[in-house]
Design a protein around this motif. Sequence first.
Motif, PDB file in Angstrom:
ATOM      1  N   GLU A 215       0.708  -1.076   0.018  1.00 17.50           N
ATOM      2  CA  GLU A 215       0.026   0.061  -0.123  1.00 17.50           C
ATOM      3  C   GLU A 215       1.042   1.129   0.036  1.00 17.50           C
ATOM      4  O   GLU A 215       1.527   1.554   1.007  1.00 17.50           O
ATOM      5  CB  GLU A 215      -0.988  -0.100   1.445  1.00 17.50           C
ATOM      6  N   LEU A 216       0.966   2.102  -1.235  1.00 16.26           N
ATOM      7  CA  LEU A 216       2.202   2.887  -1.263  1.00 16.26           C
ATOM      8  C   LEU A 216       1.485   4.287  -1.352  1.00 16.26           C
ATOM      9  O   LEU A 216       2.438   5.102  -1.756  1.00 16.26           O
ATOM     10  CB  LEU A 216       2.717   2.491  -2.554  1.00 16.26           C
ATOM     11  N   GLY A 217       0.424   4.624  -1.646  1.00 15.30           N
ATOM     12  CA  GLY A 217       0.049   5.832  -1.498  1.00 15.30           C
ATOM     13  C   GLY A 217       0.057   6.666  -3.119  1.00 15.30           C
ATOM     14  O   GLY A 217      -0.306   5.718  -4.001  1.00 15.30           O
ATOM     15  N   GLY A 218       0.576   7.674  -3.409  1.00 10.89           N
ATOM     16  CA  GLY A 218       0.606   8.340  -4.594  1.00 10.89           C
ATOM     17  C   GLY A 218       0.008   9.654  -4.607  1.00 10.89           C
ATOM     18  O   GLY A 218      -0.558  10.127  -3.421  1.00 10.89           O
ATOM     19  N   LYS A 219      -0.228  10.197  -5.903  1.00 15.81           N
ATOM     20  CA  LYS A 219      -0.933  11.320  -5.890  1.00 15.81           C
ATOM     21  C   LYS A 219      -2.400  11.428  -6.517  1.00 15.81           C
ATOM     22  O   LYS A 219      -2.574  11.192  -7.550  1.00 15.81           O
ATOM     23  CB  LYS A 219      -0.115  12.319  -6.979  1.00 15.81           C
ATOM     24  N   SER A 220      -3.238  11.262  -5.276  1.00  9.64           N
ATOM     25  CA  SER A 220      -4.649  11.245  -5.605  1.00  9.64           C
ATOM     26  C   SER A 220      -5.379  12.357  -6.081  1.00  9.64           C
ATOM     27  O   SER A 220      -5.561  13.359  -5.014  1.00  9.64           O
ATOM     28  CB  SER A 220      -5.462  10.539  -4.219  1.00  9.64           C
ATOM     29  N   PRO A 221      -5.763  12.356  -7.146  1.00  9.65           N
ATOM     30  CA  PRO A 221      -6.532  13.764  -7.814  1.00  9.65           C
ATOM     31  C   PRO A 221      -7.854  13.862  -7.329  1.00  9.65           C
ATOM     32  O   PRO A 221      -8.561  12.867  -6.924  1.00  9.65           O
ATOM     33  CB  PRO A 221      -6.475  13.558  -9.083  1.00  9.65           C
ATOM     34  N   ALA A 222      -8.518  14.988  -7.150  1.00 11.97           N
ATOM     35  CA  ALA A 222      -9.830  15.348  -6.938  1.00 11.97           C
ATOM     36  C   ALA A 222     -10.427  16.157  -8.021  1.00 11.97           C
ATOM     37  O   ALA A 222      -9.487  17.406  -8.602  1.00 11.97           O
ATOM     38  CB  ALA A 222     -10.017  16.298  -5.619  1.00 11.97           C
ATOM     39  N   ILE A 223     -11.668  16.007  -8.568  1.00 13.77           N
ATOM     40  CA  ILE A 223     -12.143  16.706  -9.828  1.00 13.77           C
ATOM     41  C   ILE A 223     -13.179  17.453  -9.257  1.00 13.77           C
ATOM     42  O   ILE A 223     -14.190  16.847  -8.715  1.00 13.77           O
ATOM     43  CB  ILE A 223     -12.290  15.824 -10.767  1.00 13.77           C
ATOM     44  N   ILE A 224     -13.137  18.850  -9.528  1.00 14.16           N
ATOM     45  CA  ILE A 224     -14.668  19.549  -9.156  1.00 14.16           C
ATOM     46  C   ILE A 224     -15.304  19.658 -10.500  1.00 14.16           C
ATOM     47  O   ILE A 224     -14.826  20.571 -11.459  1.00 14.16           O
ATOM     48  CB  ILE A 224     -14.239  20.776  -8.607  1.00 14.16           C
ATOM     49  N   SER A 225     -16.384  19.161 -10.671  1.00 14.82           N
ATOM     50  CA  SER A 225     -17.128  19.295 -11.940  1.00 14.82           C
ATOM     51  C   SER A 225     -18.017  20.736 -11.959  1.00 14.82           C
ATOM     52  O   SER A 225     -18.161  21.149 -10.948  1.00 14.82           O
ATOM     53  CB  SER A 225     -18.092  18.239 -12.359  1.00 14.82           C
ATOM     54  N   ARG A 226     -18.160  20.906 -13.096  1.00 17.78           N
ATOM     55  CA  ARG A 226     -19.147  22.422 -13.375  1.00 17.78           C
ATOM     56  C   ARG A 226     -20.466  21.950 -12.815  1.00 17.78           C
ATOM     57  O   ARG A 226     -21.398  22.854 -12.300  1.00 17.78           O
ATOM     58  CB  ARG A 226     -19.191  22.814 -14.935  1.00 17.78           C
ATOM     59  N   SER A 227     -21.004  20.569 -12.485  1.00 18.74           N
ATOM     60  CA  SER A 227     -22.235  20.347 -12.117  1.00 18.74           C
ATOM     61  C   SER A 227     -22.161  20.036 -10.358  1.00 18.74           C
ATOM     62  O   SER A 227     -23.143  20.098  -9.970  1.00 18.74           O
ATOM     63  CB  SER A 227     -22.633  19.033 -12.611  1.00 18.74           C
ATOM     64  N   ALA A 228     -21.008  20.577 -10.126  1.00 15.67           N
ATOM     65  CA  ALA A 228     -20.897  20.313  -8.626  1.00 15.67           C
ATOM     66  C   ALA A 228     -21.309  21.561  -7.724  1.00 15.67           C
ATOM     67  O   ALA A 228     -21.286  22.613  -8.280  1.00 15.67           O
ATOM     68  CB  ALA A 228     -19.391  19.860  -8.118  1.00 15.67           C
ATOM     69  N   ASP A 229     -21.807  21.581  -6.690  1.00 17.74           N
ATOM     70  CA  ASP A 229     -21.839  22.652  -5.668  1.00 17.74           C
ATOM     71  C   ASP A 229     -20.456  22.856  -5.178  1.00 17.74           C
ATOM     72  O   ASP A 229     -19.956  22.177  -4.392  1.00 17.74           O
ATOM     73  CB  ASP A 229     -22.968  22.219  -4.653  1.00 17.74           C
ATOM     74  N   LEU A 230     -19.868  24.154  -5.345  1.00 15.57           N
ATOM     75  CA  LEU A 230     -18.544  24.433  -5.434  1.00 15.57           C
ATOM     76  C   LEU A 230     -18.397  24.469  -3.702  1.00 15.57           C
ATOM     77  O   LEU A 230     -17.314  23.913  -3.303  1.00 15.57           O
ATOM     78  CB  LEU A 230     -18.153  25.877  -5.728  1.00 15.57           C
ATOM     79  N   LYS A 231     -19.135  25.094  -3.015  1.00 15.98           N
ATOM     80  CA  LYS A 231     -18.980  25.269  -1.409  1.00 15.98           C
ATOM     81  C   LYS A 231     -18.968  23.844  -0.802  1.00 15.98           C
ATOM     82  O   LYS A 231     -18.004  23.529  -0.018  1.00 15.98           O
ATOM     83  CB  LYS A 231     -20.193  26.025  -0.920  1.00 15.98           C
ATOM     84  N   THR A 232     -19.918  23.088  -1.316  1.00 12.34           N
ATOM     85  CA  THR A 232     -20.124  21.524  -0.642  1.00 12.34           C
ATOM     86  C   THR A 232     -18.610  20.841  -1.217  1.00 12.34           C
ATOM     87  O   THR A 232     -18.027  20.081  -0.389  1.00 12.34           O
ATOM     88  CB  THR A 232     -21.050  20.710  -1.063  1.00 12.34           C
ATOM     89  N   ALA A 233     -18.306  20.910  -2.414  1.00 16.92           N
ATOM     90  CA  ALA A 233     -17.157  20.260  -2.857  1.00 16.92           C
ATOM     91  C   ALA A 233     -15.809  20.841  -1.895  1.00 16.92           C
ATOM     92  O   ALA A 233     -14.919  19.726  -1.543  1.00 16.92           O
ATOM     93  CB  ALA A 233     -16.973  20.461  -4.301  1.00 16.92           C
ATOM     94  N   VAL A 234     -15.641  22.137  -1.912  1.00 21.10           N
ATOM     95  CA  VAL A 234     -14.441  22.529  -1.287  1.00 21.10           C
ATOM     96  C   VAL A 234     -14.359  22.167   0.184  1.00 21.10           C
ATOM     97  O   VAL A 234     -13.410  21.914   0.553  1.00 21.10           O
ATOM     98  CB  VAL A 234     -14.334  23.912  -1.452  1.00 21.10           C
ATOM     99  N   SER A 235     -15.520  22.048   0.998  1.00 20.49           N
ATOM    100  CA  SER A 235     -15.626  22.042   2.201  1.00 20.49           C
ATOM    101  C   SER A 235     -14.940  20.495   2.628  1.00 20.49           C
ATOM    102  O   SER A 235     -14.372  20.312   3.494  1.00 20.49           O
ATOM    103  CB  SER A 235     -16.906  22.061   2.737  1.00 20.49           C
ATOM    104  N   LYS A 236     -15.507  19.646   1.650  1.00 17.38           N
ATOM    105  CA  LYS A 236     -15.125  18.205   1.871  1.00 17.38           C
ATOM    106  C   LYS A 236     -13.602  17.975   1.365  1.00 17.38           C
ATOM    107  O   LYS A 236     -12.824  17.151   2.302  1.00 17.38           O
ATOM    108  CB  LYS A 236     -16.015  17.289   1.125  1.00 17.38           C
ATOM    109  N   ILE A 237     -13.211  18.547   0.278  1.00 14.45           N
ATOM    110  CA  ILE A 237     -11.853  18.489   0.028  1.00 14.45           C
ATOM    111  C   ILE A 237     -10.789  18.944   1.124  1.00 14.45           C
ATOM    112  O   ILE A 237      -9.816  18.434   1.421  1.00 14.45           O
ATOM    113  CB  ILE A 237     -11.491  19.090  -1.399  1.00 14.45           C
TER     114      ILE A 237
END
Length: 470
Positions: A215-237
């Motif tokens: 189990e080695l980790g790595g660079k895990s990406p997060a994608i915010i779609s234009r369909s997302a609620d920005l405030k909710t997405a940012v809060s969780k990220i």
Amino acid sequence: MSANENLCAAEIRVILDKQRAACLANEPWTAEQRCELIDRAIGLLVDYQGEIIEALAADFGHRSPDFSRLFDVLGPLASLKYTKAKIAEWMKPDQRATDRGEAWVQYQPLGVVGILTAWNFPGNMVFNGLAGALAAGNRVMIKVSEYNPKTSELLARMFRSVYAEDEVAIITGGPEVGQAFSSQPFDHLLFTGASSIGKHVMRAAAENLVPVTLELGGKSPAIISRSADLKTAVSKIITGKLHNAGQICLAPDYVFVPEELQDAFVATVKEVVAKLYPTLLENPDYTSVINARHFERLNEYLDQARNADVELIELNPANEDFSGQPHHKIVPTLLRDPGDELLVMQDEIFGPLLPFKPYKDFAEVVAYINSRPRPLGLYYFGNDATEESFVLNRTTSGGVTLNDVLRHGGVETLPFGGVGHSGMGSYHGFDGFRTFSHGKSVLRAADGPDLMRPPYGEQMRQIVGSLIKR
């Protein structure tokens, strides 16, 4: 000093041989015995929870007591209880269909399992790995990290109080002990840590043909779609990113943001951080970086980015002065579109730094992810079914959480592990039981003619001929 500190390879081998001899001299542990062994681990977490939290705080310089209780006590406790409840079910033979008699897969212990844990969640990793290994009926040897000397010494003392050395043994010490440990002829080896170290562990294990789970980790990406609620997405990220000051293998390592939402993203991050952490330096919920080495590494990332004219956005709501602090706390920092050649975009960050990259077309996001090593986790925020399907079908990662981060790693019914650069194999729950078991094929042959036995005759030829067809 721990009783096991600075053991050489020969001394570690003595413990392994003792465990293997005990394994071979006795019947495999019954479901009841395995449950009792897990009960002892449950008791350790409950009885020593205060000392575990204090040791982690001492090792980190500062670590949120509530965070430690959640993730290094309650988390593994829940895993152990779930495993205990499922052991009898998992041990049942797995019947398989055949017309040649009665067939089944019988799960039996591999023997002695070695576990090499990392420093960021020592309680969680030790007890989660132990849960699967004991559920499968194995003896277990665990090498704990030298970066957590207080916690490692406590774990060694705890385990010696309830387990005999031929049941479960804790090994402490530095890199040379880790190297000696990984060179042992275990029946399986589980390693959690950096990819660079994982290569050495795998190479050492290969000398004895020891199967590995990495189990080695790595660079895990997060994608915010234009369909997302920005405030909710940012809060969780941001919540996930700043847990343990970003020192989590599944932490979001960089974020894709629609190009027209860059400024709104920054403003929202500032708002969220100010609510979560109105202050940082004396805030009991904001964890310190583990040691000076990693503190300097993270600051080197920032210095390199600054020299490359990357915009650095410090998230310091109270404008506190971090110089002269007694710990290694770092101001959470956004990096606007850093170049791929920079170390912050090459290495797993493991700290409270968060690059974000603009995108115009959604397809370019997936193309970018696929051009890089496969990550341990991937996170999509949005409500577009077409985009979600595109991400799930066209990217490969160890696991995915939709509209949140980290959470798939805590679901006991899901396998946890990486793929490619982020690891191999998986554990947790039933997948851990299977990883640490040998699934032995068994056939009770039916009575009847044996067409495979010579001398071959006309009847055999006719039967075989009739079966060879489209």
